[in-house]
Design a protein around this motif. Sequence first.
Motif, PDB file in Angstrom:
ATOM      1  N   TYR A   1     -12.363 -16.547  36.568  1.00  0.00           N
ATOM      2  CA  TYR A   1     -12.707 -15.347  37.330  1.00  0.00           C
ATOM      3  C   TYR A   1     -14.209 -15.319  37.532  1.00  0.00           C
ATOM      4  O   TYR A   1     -14.958 -15.897  36.754  1.00  0.00           O
ATOM      5  CB  TYR A   1     -12.269 -14.086  36.564  1.00  0.00           C
ATOM      6  CG  TYR A   1     -10.772 -13.918  36.559  1.00  0.00           C
ATOM      7  CD1 TYR A   1     -10.132 -13.256  37.596  1.00  0.00           C
ATOM      8  CD2 TYR A   1      -9.998 -14.450  35.537  1.00  0.00           C
ATOM      9  CE1 TYR A   1      -8.757 -13.117  37.609  1.00  0.00           C
ATOM     10  CE2 TYR A   1      -8.624 -14.320  35.545  1.00  0.00           C
ATOM     11  CZ  TYR A   1      -8.002 -13.647  36.577  1.00  0.00           C
ATOM     12  OH  TYR A   1      -6.642 -13.519  36.594  1.00  0.00           O
TER      13      TYR A   1
ATOM     14  N   ARG B   1      -9.697  -8.549  32.811  1.00  0.00           N
ATOM     15  CA  ARG B   1      -8.906  -8.740  31.584  1.00  0.00           C
ATOM     16  C   ARG B   1      -7.453  -8.309  31.735  1.00  0.00           C
ATOM     17  O   ARG B   1      -6.664  -8.470  30.800  1.00  0.00           O
ATOM     18  CB  ARG B   1      -9.594  -8.055  30.410  1.00  0.00           C
ATOM     19  CG  ARG B   1     -10.843  -8.830  29.971  1.00  0.00           C
ATOM     20  CD  ARG B   1     -11.507  -8.224  28.754  1.00  0.00           C
ATOM     21  NE  ARG B   1     -12.586  -9.081  28.277  1.00  0.00           N
ATOM     22  CZ  ARG B   1     -13.872  -8.706  28.206  1.00  0.00           C
ATOM     23  NH1 ARG B   1     -14.237  -7.481  28.556  1.00  0.00           N
ATOM     24  NH2 ARG B   1     -14.778  -9.552  27.772  1.00  0.00           N
TER      25      ARG B   1
ATOM     26  N   TYR C   1      -5.922  -9.907  34.012  1.00  0.00           N
ATOM     27  CA  TYR C   1      -5.564 -11.237  34.503  1.00  0.00           C
ATOM     28  C   TYR C   1      -4.641 -11.176  35.721  1.00  0.00           C
ATOM     29  O   TYR C   1      -3.532 -11.694  35.702  1.00  0.00           O
ATOM     30  CB  TYR C   1      -4.947 -12.067  33.366  1.00  0.00           C
ATOM     31  CG  TYR C   1      -5.874 -12.175  32.185  1.00  0.00           C
ATOM     32  CD1 TYR C   1      -7.016 -12.960  32.248  1.00  0.00           C
ATOM     33  CD2 TYR C   1      -5.633 -11.452  31.008  1.00  0.00           C
ATOM     34  CE1 TYR C   1      -7.898 -13.051  31.177  1.00  0.00           C
ATOM     35  CE2 TYR C   1      -6.514 -11.538  29.926  1.00  0.00           C
ATOM     36  CZ  TYR C   1      -7.637 -12.330  30.023  1.00  0.00           C
ATOM     37  OH  TYR C   1      -8.496 -12.405  28.975  1.00  0.00           O
TER      38      TYR C   1
ATOM     39  N   LYS D   1      -3.925 -15.997  33.411  1.00  0.00           N
ATOM     40  CA  LYS D   1      -4.826 -16.097  32.256  1.00  0.00           C
ATOM     41  C   LYS D   1      -5.986 -17.042  32.546  1.00  0.00           C
ATOM     42  O   LYS D   1      -5.821 -18.047  33.227  1.00  0.00           O
ATOM     43  CB  LYS D   1      -4.033 -16.584  31.048  1.00  0.00           C
ATOM     44  CG  LYS D   1      -4.782 -16.531  29.749  1.00  0.00           C
ATOM     45  CD  LYS D   1      -4.872 -15.129  29.206  1.00  0.00           C
ATOM     46  CE  LYS D   1      -5.456 -15.176  27.803  1.00  0.00           C
ATOM     47  NZ  LYS D   1      -6.192 -14.002  27.456  1.00  0.00           N
ATOM     48  N   SER D   2      -7.139 -16.700  32.028  1.00  0.00           N
ATOM     49  CA  SER D   2      -8.322 -17.546  32.123  1.00  0.00           C
ATOM     50  C   SER D   2      -9.174 -17.312  30.890  1.00  0.00           C
ATOM     51  O   SER D   2      -9.130 -16.233  30.294  1.00  0.00           O
ATOM     52  CB  SER D   2      -9.130 -17.218  33.380  1.00  0.00           C
ATOM     53  OG  SER D   2     -10.283 -18.040  33.440  1.00  0.00           O
TER      54      SER D   2
END
Length: 160
Positions: free
Chosen positions: A84, A113, A115, A119-120
């Motif tokens: 992100y 957060r 996501y 997910k990252s």
Amino acid sequence: MVRLERVNGGNIYDIIELEVDESQKKFVPDNKMSIVDAYGAITGGGNAFPFGIYDDDTPVGFLMIGFDVDEYWEDYPEIAVGSYNIWRLMIDRRYQGRGYGKAAIKLALDFIRTYPCGKSERCWLSYGHENHAAEKLYSSFGFEPNGEKDGDEIIAVLEL
């Protein structure tokens, strides 16, 4: 209360009228160009989330979040893949110095957060060498330079 609202047909004209101080125009494109960039990223298979920053019902700034790369982005930094980024942040010249930038970064990280694109592990952003106000703001959230550049800009990264 500071909040984010996605740029839409009802607020786009208010958002594109916001401007930074003349001395800051070298650091951030105008909001019209940012919205064009968002459109280009989305039509290129990328992800962009343009938001107006509001104090109650008053638009005070613009924030844009991105994720990953799109098919037209050439020479992207390595950190961009699967991460992100806080792509744009501006506070209108009339509302600077009131904590809106800090509130917007907090809200951006809260959004990231969740996501929305998956997910990252990291969030990144970039800023010009001379933009000491941005550097101070971003480092207060834990963003640290990673040695990469986005064009001429310093890249700073936050582990999520």
